[in-house]
Design a protein around this motif. Structure first.
Motif, PDB file in Angstrom:
ATOM      1  N   ASP A 143       0.841  -1.202   0.000  1.00  0.00           N
ATOM      2  CA  ASP A 143       0.000   0.000   0.000  1.00  0.00           C
ATOM      3  C   ASP A 143       0.874   1.249   0.000  1.00  0.00           C
ATOM      4  OD1 ASP A 143      -2.263   1.506  -0.011  1.00  0.00           O
ATOM      5  OD2 ASP A 143      -3.060   0.757   1.885  1.00  0.00           O
ATOM      6  N   THR A 144       0.262   2.399  -0.297  1.00  0.00           N
ATOM      7  CA  THR A 144       1.000   3.665  -0.301  1.00  0.00           C
ATOM      8  C   THR A 144       0.464   4.632   0.742  1.00  0.00           C
ATOM      9  OG1 THR A 144      -0.485   4.508  -2.029  1.00  0.00           O
ATOM     10  CG2 THR A 144       1.594   3.489  -2.737  1.00  0.00           C
ATOM     11  N   LYS A 145      -0.562   4.219   1.485  1.00  0.00           N
ATOM     12  CA  LYS A 145      -1.143   5.129   2.476  1.00  0.00           C
ATOM     13  C   LYS A 145      -1.130   4.487   3.862  1.00  0.00           C
ATOM     14  CE  LYS A 145      -5.943   3.610   1.846  1.00  0.00           C
ATOM     15  NZ  LYS A 145      -7.331   4.021   1.589  1.00  0.00           N
ATOM     16  N   ASP A 146      -1.052   5.336   4.872  1.00  0.00           N
ATOM     17  CA  ASP A 146      -1.088   4.881   6.260  1.00  0.00           C
ATOM     18  C   ASP A 146      -2.528   4.832   6.744  1.00  0.00           C
ATOM     19  OD1 ASP A 146       1.656   4.695   6.382  1.00  0.00           O
ATOM     20  OD2 ASP A 146       1.916   6.750   7.111  1.00  0.00           O
ATOM     21  N   ARG A 147      -2.796   3.890   7.653  1.00  0.00           N
ATOM     22  CA  ARG A 147      -4.133   3.739   8.225  1.00  0.00           C
ATOM     23  C   ARG A 147      -4.033   3.896   9.737  1.00  0.00           C
ATOM     24  NH1 ARG A 147      -7.302   0.204   4.420  1.00  0.00           N
ATOM     25  NH2 ARG A 147      -5.920  -0.158   2.644  1.00  0.00           N
TER      26      ARG A 147
END
Length: 474
Positions: free
Chosen positions: A272-276
Motif C-alpha cells: 500500500d502507499t497510504k497509512d491507516r
C-alpha cells in the motif's frame, strides 16, 4: 539414423531432469485430459506421488466444485489462457491445495488443441494462515479471579497487573515458558475499558518474518503473487488489545516497523502507499530476561523501552512453591470433571516430591503431570509416586518408599515381631526413616554424599534427620 535413435533416450532423460530442477510445479495433460508430465515440484505442492498422477485423468484424482473449475480442463476445452490466477482444489486424500497458476493450451502446427499445461506456485500455507487470522477470534476468557496463587511474590505481581488495567499504556510481560503470561494478558484486557473490544493474540515465534509481516499489517491486492485485500491483526484489533507473544523472536527490521506502528499509531499494509490509523493497546511477552535478549541482539533497545512502560515479571513456580497445594487441587478438580473421575488428590509423598522438584516447565508442567497421572489411575485412586512420569521418578528414587504396601513389614523391623495395625502415614514415615539410616550407613554418615545418593538436597536431608531424630554422627 542409428546414432539419432541412440540419442533419443538420453535427451528424454535430460528433459525430465530439467523439469524436476525447475522451482515451479509443471503439469501437462494430453487432449483427453490424461496427465503426461508431472514434475517433482508439482508432486511436492500437491503431496502426490508421480505414479498416482501420470497416465490418469486429472478429474479422477483431483476434486473441484465442478469440472469447469479445473483450469487445465478449461484450457483444453475452450482454449482459455489464465495468468497469475489463484485456484483452490483438493487432492484424492482430501487435502486442500491453493496455487497461483499460469494455464494455457498446447496447440499443433495446424492450431488444433492437443493438450494443456499448468505452471504453479504454492501458496497453500499462506492462504490458510491468512484465512485463520481473518476469522473472528474469541474474546479473552481469563480474569484475575481465575489466577491461582496466594504467595506474597505472586500477589504483588497480580496487584501490579491490576493497576495496569486503568491505562492504555503498553505492557511487557516477562516470564519463563509455562508461567501463565497469556493468562495475565487476557486478565489485563478483561479488566480494562477495552474489554468489550477484540483481544487478539499472535505467537511471533511460530511463523517466518515474511508471513508475520503480512499477518500483522495486512496486504493489498497485487502486493505479491496471490495477495488479496486483507486487513492485518492491528486493524482487526482496532479499539482493543493485541498480544504479541515471544516478541524477541522477530527480526530487527520487523521490530523497527513494529516500533513505528506503536509510536505513530498507524500501519501501512504491504504493497500500500497510504497509512491507516489504528487504536490498539500492545501487550508483549518475552520468555527470557529482556536485558539478556538485548545483549544477544534478540530485542531492540528502543522497542524494549517503548513496550516496557509497564513491566510485569511473573515468578517461576520454583519461587512460589507455597502455591503448589492450591494448584494441585485446581488441576485435580479440572481433570476429575473432564475425565469423570473422583480422584481425591495426591499422596503426601507426592506433595513432598513436588516441593523438592525444580519445575523447569512451571505451572504448565504441573498441569500436564496431573493430567498424565489421571490418565493412568483408577476411578477414585490417589495419585502416588508410581503415576508420575519416568524422568521425575528417576530423579527422586527415595520417594519410591511411599509405594510400599501397608501389609509389608517395614524395613528394619524384627522378623519375630508381631504385626500391628497402624496408619499408612506412620508406615511411610518408618520406611523413610529406615531407608535414610541405611544410606547414611553406606555413606559413612557423610550427609552431603547421602543427600546425593537419595536424590534430595542437603537441606532436605537435614530436615528429615531432625524430624526422625537420626543421629548423623553415630
Amino acid at each position: 539414423m542409428a546414432a539419432k535413435e541412440r540419442m533419443l533416450p538420453k535427451l528424454d532423460h535430460i528433459y525430465h531432469q530439467l523439469l524436476d530442477a525447475v522451482d515451479a510445479g509443471i503439469h501437462i495433460v494430453d487432449h483427453e485430459g490424461i496427465s503426461i508430465v508431472y514434475n517433482r515440484k508439482m508432486s511436492e505442492i500437491e503431496d502426490m506421488d508421480k505414479v498416482d498422477v501420470l497416465h490418469r485423468r486429472i478429474m479422477d484424482i483431483f476434486m473441484f466444485a465442478d469440472e469447469e473449475e479445473s483450469r487445465l480442463m478449461l484450457a483444453l476445452r475452450n482454449g482459455d489462457v489464465r495468468k497469475n490466477a489463484k485456484q483452490t482444489y483438493f487432492n484424492y486424500k482430501g487435502q486442500e491445495i491453493t496455487t497461483i497458476n499460469d494455464t494455457f493450451p498446447l496447440r499443433s502446427d495446424g492450431g488444433e488443441i492437443i493438450g494443456a499445461v499448468e505452471i504453479a506456485k504454492d501458496i497453500t500455507r499462506l492462504e490458510r494462515l491468512t484465512r485463520e487470522n481473518a476469522r473472528e477470534k474469541p474474546d479473552a476468557k481469563f480474569t484475575f479471579d481465575q489466577i491461582i496463587g496466594k504467595s506474597l511474590p505472586f500477589l504483588e505481581v497480580i496487584e501490579n497487573a491490576k493497576r495496569a488495567t486503568r491505562t492504555t499504556s503498553s505492557v511487557l510481560i516477562t516470564g519463563e515458558t509455562g508461567t501463565g503470561k497469556e493468562l495475565f494478558a487476557q486478565s489485563i484486557h478483561n479488566g480494562s475499558e477495552r474489554s468489550s473490544k477484540p483481544f487478539i493474540s499472535q505467537n511471533c515465534a511460530a511463523l517466518p518474518d515474511t508471513l508475520i509481516e503480512s499477518i500483522l499489517f495486512g496486504t493489498v491486492k497485487g502486493a505479491f503473487t496471490g495477495a488479496s485485500e486483507h486487513p492485518g491483526l492491528f486493524e482487526q484489533a482496532d479499539g482493543g488489545t493485541l498480544m504479541l507473544d515471544e516478541i524477541n523472536s522477530l527480526s530487527a527490521p520487523l521490530q523497527a516497523k513494529l516500533l513505528r506502528a506503536i509510536q505513530e499509531k498507524t500501519i501501512r499494509r504491504i504493497g500500500d502507499t497510504k497509512d491507516r490509523p489504528v487504536d490498539v493497546r500492545i501487550l508483549a511477552t518475552v520468555n527470557e530476561d529482556p536485558l539478556v535478549s538485548m545483549n544477544n541482539n534478540h530485542l531492540r533497545e528502543d522497542l524494549y523501552y517503548r513496550l516496557s512502560v509497564v513491566s510485569i515479571v511473573i515468578p517461576p513456580l520454583r519461587k512460589r512453591k507455597d502455591d503448589l497445594p492450591r494448584l494441585v487441587e485446581h488441576f485435580t478438580a479440572k481433570y476429575n470433571h473432564r475425565f469423570q473421575l473422583a480422584v481425591p488428590g495426591v499422596s503426601q509423598g507426592v506433595m513432598e516430591l513436588f516441593a523438592e522438584y525444580d519445575w523447569p516447565g512451571n505451572v504448565r508442567e504441573l498441569e500436564h503431570m496431573i493430567e498424565g497421572a489421571m490418565n493412568m489411575i483408577s476411578y477414585d485412586e490417589e495419585i502416588d509416586f508410581s503415576h508420575l512420569p519416568p524422568h521425575v521418578r528417576h530423579k527422586f528414587p527415595l520417594y519410591a518408599t511411599y509405594s510400599f504396601t501397608p501389609s509389608a513389614p517395614a524395613p528394619g523391623a524384627g522378623q519375630g515381631e508381631k504385626k500391628t495395625n497402624r496408619t499408612l502415614q506412620s508406615f511411610m514415615e518408618e520406611a523413610e526413616r529406615a531407608y535414610i539410616e541405611e544410606i547414611l550407613e553406606q555413606c559413612e554418615h557423610n550427609v552431603t554424599q547421602a543427600a546425593k545418593e537419595l536424590g534430595i538436597s542437603r537441606q532436605s536431608l537435614q530436615y528429615r534427620l531432625k524430624k526422625y531424630e537420626i543421629n548423623k554422627h553415630q
